[in-house]
Design a protein around this motif. Structure first.
Motif, short mmCIF file in Angstrom:
data_model
loop_
_atom_site.label_atom_id
_atom_site.label_comp_id
_atom_site.label_asym_id
_atom_site.label_seq_id
_atom_site.Cartn_x
_atom_site.Cartn_y
_atom_site.Cartn_z
N GLU A 93 3.40 -43.67 0.16
CA GLU A 93 3.55 -42.28 0.58
C GLU A 93 3.77 -41.34 -0.60
O GLU A 93 3.23 -40.24 -0.64
CB GLU A 93 4.73 -42.19 1.56
CG GLU A 93 4.82 -40.88 2.29
CD GLU A 93 5.87 -40.89 3.39
OE1 GLU A 93 6.47 -39.82 3.60
OE2 GLU A 93 6.07 -41.94 4.03
N ASP A 94 4.56 -41.78 -1.58
CA ASP A 94 4.81 -40.94 -2.75
C ASP A 94 3.52 -40.65 -3.52
O ASP A 94 3.31 -39.53 -3.98
CB ASP A 94 5.83 -41.59 -3.69
CG ASP A 94 7.23 -41.61 -3.12
OD1 ASP A 94 7.50 -40.85 -2.16
OD2 ASP A 94 8.07 -42.39 -3.62
N PHE A 99 -0.64 -36.88 -5.10
CA PHE A 99 -2.07 -36.56 -5.12
C PHE A 99 -2.29 -35.17 -4.51
O PHE A 99 -3.06 -34.37 -5.03
CB PHE A 99 -2.84 -37.63 -4.35
CG PHE A 99 -4.33 -37.51 -4.46
CD1 PHE A 99 -4.99 -37.94 -5.59
CD2 PHE A 99 -5.08 -36.97 -3.42
CE1 PHE A 99 -6.38 -37.83 -5.69
CE2 PHE A 99 -6.45 -36.85 -3.51
CZ PHE A 99 -7.11 -37.29 -4.65
N GLY A 100 -1.59 -34.89 -3.42
CA GLY A 100 -1.66 -33.57 -2.80
C GLY A 100 -1.21 -32.47 -3.75
O GLY A 100 -1.81 -31.40 -3.79
N GLU A 101 -0.15 -32.74 -4.51
CA GLU A 101 0.33 -31.75 -5.49
C GLU A 101 -0.75 -31.45 -6.52
O GLU A 101 -0.95 -30.29 -6.91
CB GLU A 101 1.59 -32.26 -6.19
CG GLU A 101 2.83 -32.20 -5.32
CD GLU A 101 4.07 -32.63 -6.09
OE1 GLU A 101 4.34 -32.04 -7.16
OE2 GLU A 101 4.76 -33.55 -5.61
N GLU A 102 -1.45 -32.48 -6.98
CA GLU A 102 -2.53 -32.28 -7.95
C GLU A 102 -3.70 -31.53 -7.32
O GLU A 102 -4.32 -30.68 -7.95
CB GLU A 102 -3.00 -33.63 -8.52
CG GLU A 102 -1.99 -34.30 -9.41
CD GLU A 102 -1.60 -33.46 -10.62
OE1 GLU A 102 -2.50 -32.83 -11.24
OE2 GLU A 102 -0.40 -33.40 -10.93
N ASN A 121 -11.39 -29.92 5.33
CA ASN A 121 -11.28 -30.80 6.48
C ASN A 121 -10.60 -32.10 6.05
O ASN A 121 -10.93 -32.66 5.00
CB ASN A 121 -12.65 -31.13 7.06
CG ASN A 121 -13.24 -29.98 7.83
OD1 ASN A 121 -12.54 -29.04 8.22
ND2 ASN A 121 -14.53 -30.03 8.07
N LEU A 122 -9.65 -32.55 6.87
CA LEU A 122 -8.92 -33.79 6.61
C LEU A 122 -9.33 -34.80 7.66
O LEU A 122 -9.02 -34.64 8.84
CB LEU A 122 -7.42 -33.53 6.67
CG LEU A 122 -6.91 -32.48 5.68
CD1 LEU A 122 -5.52 -32.01 6.06
CD2 LEU A 122 -6.93 -33.02 4.28
N LEU A 129 -0.37 -35.77 2.74
CA LEU A 129 -1.20 -35.10 1.74
C LEU A 129 -0.97 -33.60 1.78
O LEU A 129 -0.82 -32.95 0.74
CB LEU A 129 -2.67 -35.43 1.99
CG LEU A 129 -3.67 -34.84 1.00
CD1 LEU A 129 -3.52 -35.48 -0.36
CD2 LEU A 129 -5.09 -35.02 1.52
N VAL A 130 -0.91 -33.03 2.98
CA VAL A 130 -0.66 -31.59 3.14
C VAL A 130 0.72 -31.23 2.59
O VAL A 130 0.89 -30.20 1.93
CB VAL A 130 -0.81 -31.15 4.62
CG1 VAL A 130 -0.31 -29.74 4.83
CG2 VAL A 130 -2.27 -31.27 5.05
N ARG A 131 1.72 -32.07 2.85
CA ARG A 131 3.07 -31.82 2.33
C ARG A 131 3.04 -31.70 0.80
O ARG A 131 3.62 -30.79 0.21
CB ARG A 131 4.01 -32.95 2.76
CG ARG A 131 5.45 -32.72 2.35
CD ARG A 131 6.41 -33.83 2.77
NE ARG A 131 6.24 -34.24 4.15
CZ ARG A 131 5.83 -35.45 4.54
NH1 ARG A 131 5.56 -36.38 3.65
NH2 ARG A 131 5.72 -35.73 5.82
#
Length: 157
Positions: A11-12, A17-20, A32-33, A44-46
């Motif tokens: 999860e981390d 990856f989402g932050e990047e 689209n997810l 990922l959205v978080r």
């Protein structure tokens, strides 16, 4: 168009990856997810929201259909269309009003809104692999292609 694949474990890793991703998605309007239940779309959205400077809880919009996040530079709308029975329901809620030039819309289960959603910029597919996830980024529009250009190098830094 451009397509990039990554393997993430935990999860981390998905959140980071989402932050990047947040760094490159500033000029796109629709992402689209795609992926089955429990694949990590909301995680990922978080991370993406965190990367854009949002501080606070991020919950899945499974029951509300949309969760808005107002940031200084951009409005982010996280949609979950899983429970939409007919795309016409989205017309009644005024979904087209969310797709403004200064907004970023993140849509889970986009196939449920077929015919009501504008052209997508980036498709993200999340699939189960071994003990983790395969995340594929696919540019669909010119904006999407420009966003993904150089993303591989940015992750390596």
């Amino acid at each position: 168009m451009t397509k990039l694949d990554y393997e993430l474990f935990g999860e981390d890793a998905m959140e980071m990856f989402g932050e990047e991703l947040a760094k490159i998605l500033v000029n796109v309007n629709l992402v689209n997810l795609n992926g089955n239940l429990g694949m990590g779309k909301t995680t990922l959205v978080r991370g993406l929201l965190k990367g854009l400077g949002y501080v606070g809880p991020v919950k899945s919009p499974t029951y509300t259909i949309v969760e808005p996040y107002e940031l200084e530079e951009k409005n982010i709308y996280h949609f979950d269309l899983y429970r939409v029975a007919d795309p016409e329901e989205l017309e009644f809620m005024g979904i087209r009003d969310y797709f403004e030039q200064d907004s970023l819309c993140l849509v889970e289960w986009p196939e449920m809104g077929q015919g009501c959603l504008p052209e997508v910029d980036v498709n993200i597919h999340i699939d189960l692999i071994r003990n983790g996830r395969k995340v594929s980024l696919e540019a669909v529009s010119e904006k999407g292609a420009a966003a993904l250009l150089g993303f591989d190098q940015a992750l390596a830094c």
